[in-house]
Scaffold this motif. Sequence first.
Motif, PDB file in Angstrom:
ATOM      1  N   SER A  63     -23.227   4.941 -16.530  1.00 11.70           N
ATOM      2  CA  SER A  63     -22.686   5.138 -15.176  1.00 11.70           C
ATOM      3  C   SER A  63     -23.412   6.253 -14.435  1.00 11.70           C
ATOM      4  N   VAL A  64     -23.515   6.059 -13.127  1.00  8.97           N
ATOM      5  CA  VAL A  64     -24.116   7.057 -12.241  1.00  8.97           C
ATOM      6  C   VAL A  64     -23.309   7.118 -10.954  1.00  8.97           C
ATOM      7  N   ALA A  65     -23.516   8.184 -10.202  1.00  8.04           N
ATOM      8  CA  ALA A  65     -22.885   8.319  -8.886  1.00  8.04           C
ATOM      9  C   ALA A  65     -23.911   8.873  -7.914  1.00  8.04           C
ATOM     10  N   THR A  66     -23.868   8.380  -6.681  1.00  7.83           N
ATOM     11  CA  THR A  66     -24.718   8.918  -5.622  1.00  7.83           C
ATOM     12  C   THR A  66     -24.199  10.303  -5.265  1.00  7.83           C
ATOM     13  N   VAL A  67     -25.081  11.301  -5.249  1.00  8.17           N
ATOM     14  CA  VAL A  67     -24.653  12.646  -4.881  1.00  8.17           C
ATOM     15  C   VAL A  67     -25.326  13.148  -3.613  1.00  8.17           C
ATOM     16  N   ALA A  68     -26.448  12.522  -3.239  1.00 11.30           N
ATOM     17  CA  ALA A  68     -27.128  12.965  -2.019  1.00 11.30           C
ATOM     18  C   ALA A  68     -28.082  11.887  -1.526  1.00 11.30           C
ATOM     19  N   ILE A  69     -28.262  11.880  -0.234  1.00 14.79           N
ATOM     20  CA  ILE A  69     -29.339  11.120   0.376  1.00 14.79           C
ATOM     21  C   ILE A  69     -30.223  12.186   0.993  1.00 14.79           C
ATOM     22  N   PHE A 105     -32.748   8.834  -2.612  1.00 17.17           N
ATOM     23  CA  PHE A 105     -31.355   9.014  -3.001  1.00 17.17           C
ATOM     24  C   PHE A 105     -31.308   9.755  -4.327  1.00 17.17           C
ATOM     25  N   THR A 106     -30.327  10.640  -4.484  1.00 12.32           N
ATOM     26  CA  THR A 106     -30.141  11.364  -5.740  1.00 12.32           C
ATOM     27  C   THR A 106     -28.861  10.893  -6.414  1.00 12.32           C
ATOM     28  N   PHE A 107     -28.980  10.608  -7.692  1.00 13.28           N
ATOM     29  CA  PHE A 107     -27.854  10.161  -8.518  1.00 13.28           C
ATOM     30  C   PHE A 107     -27.674  11.132  -9.672  1.00 13.28           C
ATOM     31  N   VAL A 108     -26.431  11.240 -10.131  1.00 10.07           N
ATOM     32  CA  VAL A 108     -26.134  12.014 -11.326  1.00 10.07           C
ATOM     33  C   VAL A 108     -25.569  11.049 -12.364  1.00 10.07           C
ATOM     34  N   ALA A 109     -25.979  11.241 -13.622  1.00  7.41           N
ATOM     35  CA  ALA A 109     -25.450  10.434 -14.725  1.00  7.41           C
ATOM     36  C   ALA A 109     -24.058  10.947 -15.066  1.00  7.41           C
ATOM     37  N   LEU A 110     -23.139  10.021 -15.379  1.00  2.46           N
ATOM     38  CA  LEU A 110     -21.748  10.388 -15.651  1.00  2.46           C
ATOM     39  C   LEU A 110     -21.346  10.024 -17.077  1.00  2.46           C
ATOM     40  N   ASP A 111     -20.505  10.882 -17.666  1.00  2.00           N
ATOM     41  CA  ASP A 111     -19.938  10.568 -18.981  1.00  2.00           C
ATOM     42  C   ASP A 111     -18.629   9.799 -18.793  1.00  2.00           C
ATOM     43  N   ASP A 112     -17.895   9.585 -19.887  1.00  2.00           N
ATOM     44  CA  ASP A 112     -16.658   8.806 -19.819  1.00  2.00           C
ATOM     45  C   ASP A 112     -15.546   9.482 -19.006  1.00  2.00           C
TER      46      ASP A 112
END
Length: 125
Positions: free
Chosen positions: A49-55, A108-115
């Motif tokens: 999983s990832v989430a967008t954190v910045a454009i 775009f910047t994404f961060v990897a997410l844990d559970d």
Amino acid sequence: MSSLERVPVLRVVPGPGDINANGHIFGGWVLSQMDIAAGIVASYRANGSVATVAIERMEFLAPIHLRDLISVFATVERVGRTSMGVRIEVIANRDRGATEIKVTEGLFTFVALDDQNRPRPVDPE
């Protein structure tokens, strides 16, 4: 090499409901397509999983018209400890592919997410 020879992450044709008052496609619609494509590439790279954190940057270069075939290309450009930058390029093919126009690009910047949806390290390789 034309965009039809490269392999896009997404290909889509905008519909009548995606048009703004000027007769062009809504910028927000384009942004969402870019975010979807970047998220697919980032998720594969992060192996989860990832989430967008910045454009960090996005620039509209030309309008998208109804019936354009939109090709969205995405490439991981950099990888940090928990984040990654994904370069996006959107190409419109018009007139049944006779005309090809770069309509927008962005980073775009994404961060990897844990559970628990907290940042987690990304494998450097």
